[in-house]
Structures are given as structure tokens and as C-alpha cells.
Design a protein around this motif. Structure first.
Motif, short mmCIF file in Angstrom:
data_model
loop_
_atom_site.label_atom_id
_atom_site.label_comp_id
_atom_site.label_asym_id
_atom_site.label_seq_id
_atom_site.Cartn_x
_atom_site.Cartn_y
_atom_site.Cartn_z
N HIS A 131 2.06 3.64 -10.45
CA HIS A 131 2.16 4.94 -9.75
C HIS A 131 3.56 5.25 -9.75
O HIS A 131 4.23 5.40 -8.72
CB HIS A 131 1.58 5.03 -8.27
N PRO A 132 4.24 5.29 -10.77
CA PRO A 132 5.78 5.50 -10.82
C PRO A 132 6.18 6.75 -10.25
O PRO A 132 7.35 6.44 -9.44
CB PRO A 132 6.00 5.61 -12.23
N ALA A 133 5.47 7.92 -10.29
CA ALA A 133 6.27 9.04 -9.48
C ALA A 133 6.03 9.02 -8.31
O ALA A 133 6.88 9.38 -7.40
CB ALA A 133 5.59 10.21 -10.34
N GLU A 134 4.97 8.51 -7.81
CA GLU A 134 4.75 8.34 -6.36
C GLU A 134 5.27 7.14 -5.70
O GLU A 134 6.10 7.77 -4.37
CB GLU A 134 3.15 8.26 -6.08
N LEU A 169 0.79 -1.06 0.09
CA LEU A 169 -0.02 0.17 -0.05
C LEU A 169 0.82 1.14 -0.01
O LEU A 169 1.69 1.29 0.81
CB LEU A 169 -0.85 0.05 1.38
N LEU A 170 0.54 2.28 -0.93
CA LEU A 170 1.26 3.43 -0.97
C LEU A 170 0.32 4.47 -0.17
O LEU A 170 -0.65 4.78 -0.47
CB LEU A 170 1.55 3.67 -2.36
N LEU A 171 1.01 5.25 0.80
CA LEU A 171 0.28 6.44 1.26
C LEU A 171 1.13 7.49 1.14
O LEU A 171 2.34 7.73 1.07
CB LEU A 171 0.43 5.99 2.83
N LYS A 222 18.24 1.20 -5.57
CA LYS A 222 18.39 1.36 -6.81
C LYS A 222 17.63 0.77 -7.83
O LYS A 222 17.14 1.10 -8.87
CB LYS A 222 19.80 1.19 -7.22
N ALA A 223 17.31 -0.73 -7.45
CA ALA A 223 16.63 -1.72 -8.24
C ALA A 223 15.21 -1.16 -8.41
O ALA A 223 14.33 -1.30 -9.41
CB ALA A 223 16.79 -3.03 -7.95
N TRP A 224 14.86 -0.63 -7.27
CA TRP A 224 13.33 -0.11 -7.08
C TRP A 224 13.01 1.47 -7.63
O TRP A 224 11.92 1.70 -7.61
CB TRP A 224 12.69 -0.25 -5.59
N GLY A 225 14.18 1.73 -7.88
CA GLY A 225 13.93 3.41 -8.53
C GLY A 225 13.82 4.20 -7.33
O GLY A 225 13.28 5.36 -7.25
N LEU A 226 14.32 4.10 -5.96
CA LEU A 226 14.33 4.83 -4.81
C LEU A 226 15.53 5.54 -4.32
O LEU A 226 16.43 5.11 -4.83
CB LEU A 226 13.61 3.98 -3.62
#
Length: 490
Positions: free
Chosen positions: A63-66, A15-17, A220-224
Motif C-alpha cells: 500500500h505505497p500511497a496509503e 495495521l494501516l487505518l 525519510k527511510a520509510w518514505g513518511l
């Protein structure tokens, strides 16, 4: 942004909050159980990690940007599971899960070896807890036990993959029977009774505190970005409480997931093991909770769907074509069989791993809808037994929130309200359960405040007991209880 990872029994849910506490999106990936022998329930931890990766990919794509803005991660997970690691942190055998009943004999051995178990751990020794599982491994798989260097709970094994750190929190650790629940610390006495020491245990942090940071290569792999904090996290029920804002003494909820849980917050440690009530640490400092647990709840409906080759939506539509209308429902109390929901044995109040599931009173005129109703009613009756055990332990409630997948059915919510005699509130997003609580814990670990983060979601529906329906249910509840008494040990 904050990410909640909830490792359930049937699914890993993410879940993304956002920073205002709004749910941006969810994603999940299914899990399966393995039962190689009667009473056994196992999963391969590698499957948990695979499912987490799949859910991350789905949520990130939606939700790539979020997702890229995530700065805190919280964990929630099925409790009591035993993940055994060797000195290289390799998994030694499939994880033995919370609903595994093989260690019933070892429970008696633990009670004898640790006379102060009830005072320290606040709970009876039950096969679902972690400690009896290790005694079983020591007895039946001695070569494996000899290699054990670390014991982790399911969500904490996921943390090891995320951060490289071995950490747990008091709410989850309280379900091992190795925690001094009042002190929120490992008990050397209880560990020694199982041939273990603190060296086998992860370090403890509170659920809302940082436990580490995401591995740079994984970020890095998850783009964070760098320094994504990972919270201590919580057992699934304590996390669900955080998700619906149950933080003050007297706050409570019902969880209709694979298991069925009645959870009430306390301001102090209040054990009452004689009624098979659990006394655990809550996910906030200086908070505890009492809890009754039935081992099969929404899983009973899933089982019945498989049995008759249908799905939940179809069966519920047969039962209540307009699930939003409460008073126009067909009364099936005269025709439906009685259902005992003990498909995996039972904890509260019976502590009976051998209790069977039963349909009683089938007739040639019995319909599929009658049986669907009986399944929902049987789960409600099991919750009523749990509420009676909590009341015997000194807890009284007048309203309970409903969380988990079962919260989607207004029919079921109304039936539970009628059976328990308490108001049942369904909150917006309540089906998110532990995933929302996990995300909130990630928010707290990243600097959020409890008052701002742990608010109650809006009430989407309030189900109040109907006296006429409650009167029709009362004799069926009495038959339900009498049937179990007659069948026990048969």
C-alpha cells in the motif's frame, strides 16, 4: 492514515487505518522464543526491531500511497517484559518475558520488602511481572544489575528506536508492580524495594497522548513526512480493548492469543489480588480494568500442531469440517481426554508457575480429533476459571467480544460461549487485536476524538450459550478443576 505496531510474543504485526476507521492493510513478521533453561522465556530486542522493519517493508510495498500518508503511529505490546539498558542505552541481556517463571522466589521477597504492594499495585507478586525479574537479576546477575540505568517494557524499547524517547503509559506500566495504579504514577516505595528509583523509569503519558515524533532519518527511510506523531500506546490487552471499542464500564472481551485474557472495563480502581485478578489502568484517562490471565491459550493449539506435525486449519477441519455450522458438530465429550492448558504455568486463579500441561484419560481409541477438542475445551475451561475469579471480585458480564487469532474459529467461539454461559460476539476484523487498537491510539494522538475513533466494529457472528451443550460440559469442567487440585505440587 494511521499505523498500529503490535509487538506480540510470536509476531510483530502492523495495521494501516484510514481516516474513516477502515483497515487498509496488515503485515507481520514472525518472532521466536528462547528458553535456555526450564521456566525461562527470553527474546532479543534486536529481533523485534528487525521484524518491525520487515513488516514495514511488506506493508509499504502492498500500500505505497496509503503508507506514505501516515501521520500518526500507535504502539501495542506484550506486557511485563524487562529490557535492561546501560548508560549508553545498549541492551545488557536478552529481555525476560511475561511468561518467564524463574523469579518465583523473588516474588515472596518482594511481598516481604513492600508490605503495601497489594494496595498500591493492585496485584499479587507473580513471576511474570517486571519487578520480580529485576530482583532475580540483582541476585543472580549482579554485574548486569550494577550497569542498569534504564528499564523499559517491550513496546517502549521499540519507541526508543522510533523516536529516541524513553516513555511509557499507565496501562503497560501497571504491569510492572512499580506503578501506583490509582494515581497512575510511579511509586517510589515499590521502586525502592527493588533497588531502583524514578531515574531508572521512563516518563509516563496517557496511551492516547503524543509521546514524541518519528526520528527524521527514520521518517525519510520509510518514505513518511515530517512530524509523524507517536502515541503513548498501551499494553496489548488495553490496546485490544480500544480496538473493539471496549471503553465504557462493563464492556469486556476475551483475547485468544498466545495467552488467554478476560478483560472488563471499570470506572475506578478495583483491586482484588486475593483471587489473582489483575487491576490495571486502561488506555484512556480515568478508566481502569480488571483482568484474568491464563498463560497459554492459542499457544496450546500451536503446541499441539507441532506435536502431531500438522497445522491449525487441518486440525480444526478434522474437528468441525464446516466450522460455520454449530449444531451439526460431533459431540466428543464422551471420548475426549481432559486437557490442563498450563504449558507455561498459570496465573489466574492459581498463581502457580509450576502447574504442568496434562492430557488425562487417554485410551487406545482416542483419536487426534479427540485431543484437538480437548485442547480447545481445556482453554475454554481455563477462561471459565478466570471468569469465576472476576465474578468473585464483583464484576458481572453478559456479553464478551472475542479477539485475537483464536477468534477465527466459530467452533472455539461457540465452545467458549457454552462453557462461560455468556454471549460471545466476534467482530469484523477482530483478529487484528492490539494492532487495530494501536492504530486507533495513533489516530487519537494525532487529533482524533474518542467517540469518533473508538467505535465498536460490526458484529460478524454472535454465539449464544446452548443449554444442552453446557450441561454436557459441566461435569467435565468439574473433573478439570479436580484434576488440577490433585496434581498441584505433585
Amino acid at each position: 492514515m494511521y499505523l498500529g505496531i503490535d509487538l506480540g510474543t510470536s509476531e510483530v504485526k502492523l495495521l494501516l487505518l484510514d481516516g474513516d476507521g477502515r483497515i487498509v492493510g496488515t503485515a507481520g513478521s514472525a518472532l521466536t522464543l528462547s528458553s535456555p533453561q526450564p521456566l525461562w522465556s527470553e527474546q532479543n530486542p534486536v529481533d523485534w526491531w528487525r521484524a518491525t522493519g520487515e513488516a514495514v517493508s511488506r506493508l509499504r510495498a502492498a500500500h505505497p500511497a496509503e503508507f506514505a500518508a501516515v501521520r500518526g503511529i500507535g504502539l501495542s505490546g506484550q506486557m511485563h517484559g524487562a529490557v535492561l539498558l546501560d548508560d549508553g542505552d545498549a541492551v545488557l541481556r536478552p529481555a525476560i518475558l511475561w511468561n518467564d517463571g524463574r523469579s518465583h522466589a523473588e516474588c515472596a521477597e518482594l511481598e516481604a520488602a513492600a508490605p503495601r504492594l497489594h494496595d498500591i499495585a493492585g496485584n499479587l507478586a507473580m513471576p511474570g511481572f517486571t519487578a520480580p525479574k529485576l530482583l532475580w537479576v540483582r541476585k543472580h546477575e549482579p554485574e548486569t544489575f550494577a550497569q542498569v540505568r534504564s528499564v523499559l517494557l517491550p513496546k517502549d524499547w521499540l519507541r526508543l528506536q522510533l523516536t529516541g524517547d524513553k516513555v511509557s503509559d499507565p496501562s503497560d506500566a501497571a504491569g510492572t508492580l512499580w506503578l501506583d495504579v490509582a494515581r497512575r504514577d510511579w511509586s517510589d516505595e515499590l521502586l525502592a524495594a527493588c533497588g531502583l528509583t524514578r531515574a531508572h523509569m521512563p516518563r509516563l503519558v496517557e496511551a492516547s497522548q503524543p509521546s514524541g515524533v518519528l526520528k527524521p532519518e527514520l521518517a525519510k527511510a520509510w518514505g513518511l513526512g515530517p512530524e509523524v506523531v507517536v502515541a503513548g500506546g498501551a499494553g496489548d490487552n488495553a490496546a485490544s480493548a480500544i480496538g473493539i471499542g471496549a471503553t465504557r464500564p462493563g464492556d469486556g472481551f476475551i483475547s485468544l492469543g498466545t495467552s488467554g485474557v478476560l478483560f472488563v472495563v471499570n470506572d475506578r480502581y478495583r483491586p482484588n489480588p486475593a483471587s489473582a485478578v489483575h487491576a490495571f489502568c486502561h488506555a484512556l484517562p480515568q478508566r481502569w480494568h480488571q483482568m484474568s490471565v491464563m498463560l497459554s491459550a492459542a499457544s496450546c493449539l500451536r503446541w499441539f500442531c507441532q506435536l502431531v506435525g500438522s497445522d491449525e486449519a487441518t486440525l480444526l477441519a478434522e474437528l468441525a469440517p464446516d466450522d460455520s455450522v454449530v449444531n451439526d458438530r460431533v459431540d466428543r465429550t464422551a471420548s475426549a481426554p481432559i486437557f490442563l492448558p498450563y504449558l507455561a504455568g498459570e496465573r489466574t486463579p492459581h498463581n502457580d508457575p509450576f502447574a504442568p500441561g496434562v492430557f488425562h484419560g487417554l485410551r487406545s481409541a482416542t483419536t487426534r480429533a479427540d485431543c484437538t477438542y480437548a485442547v480447545l475445551e481445556g482453554v475454554a475451561f481455563g477462561l471459565a476459571d478466570g471468569l469465576d475469579a472476576l465474578r468473585a471480585a464483583g464484576t458481572e458480564v453478559h456479553q464478551l467480544s472475542l479477539v485475537g487469532g483464536g477468534a477465527r474459529s466459530a467452533f472455539w467461539a461457540g465452545l467458549i460461549a457454552d462453557t462461560l454461559g455468556v454471549d460471545v460476539a466476534v467482530h469484523a476484523g477482530s483478529e487484528a487485536g492490539g494492532a487495530l487498537g494501536a492504530a486507533r491510539l495513533g489516530f487519537l494522538a494525532a487529533g482524533g476524538s474518542v467517540d469518533a475513533v473508538c467505535t465498536r466494529p460490526p458484529v460478524a457472528a454472535l454465539h449464544c450459550p446452548d443449554p444442552a451443550r453446557a450441561a454436557r460440559l459441566a461435569p467435565r469442567l468439574a473433573r478439570f478443576r479436580d484434576l488440577y487440585r490433585r496434581l498441584r505440587g505433585a
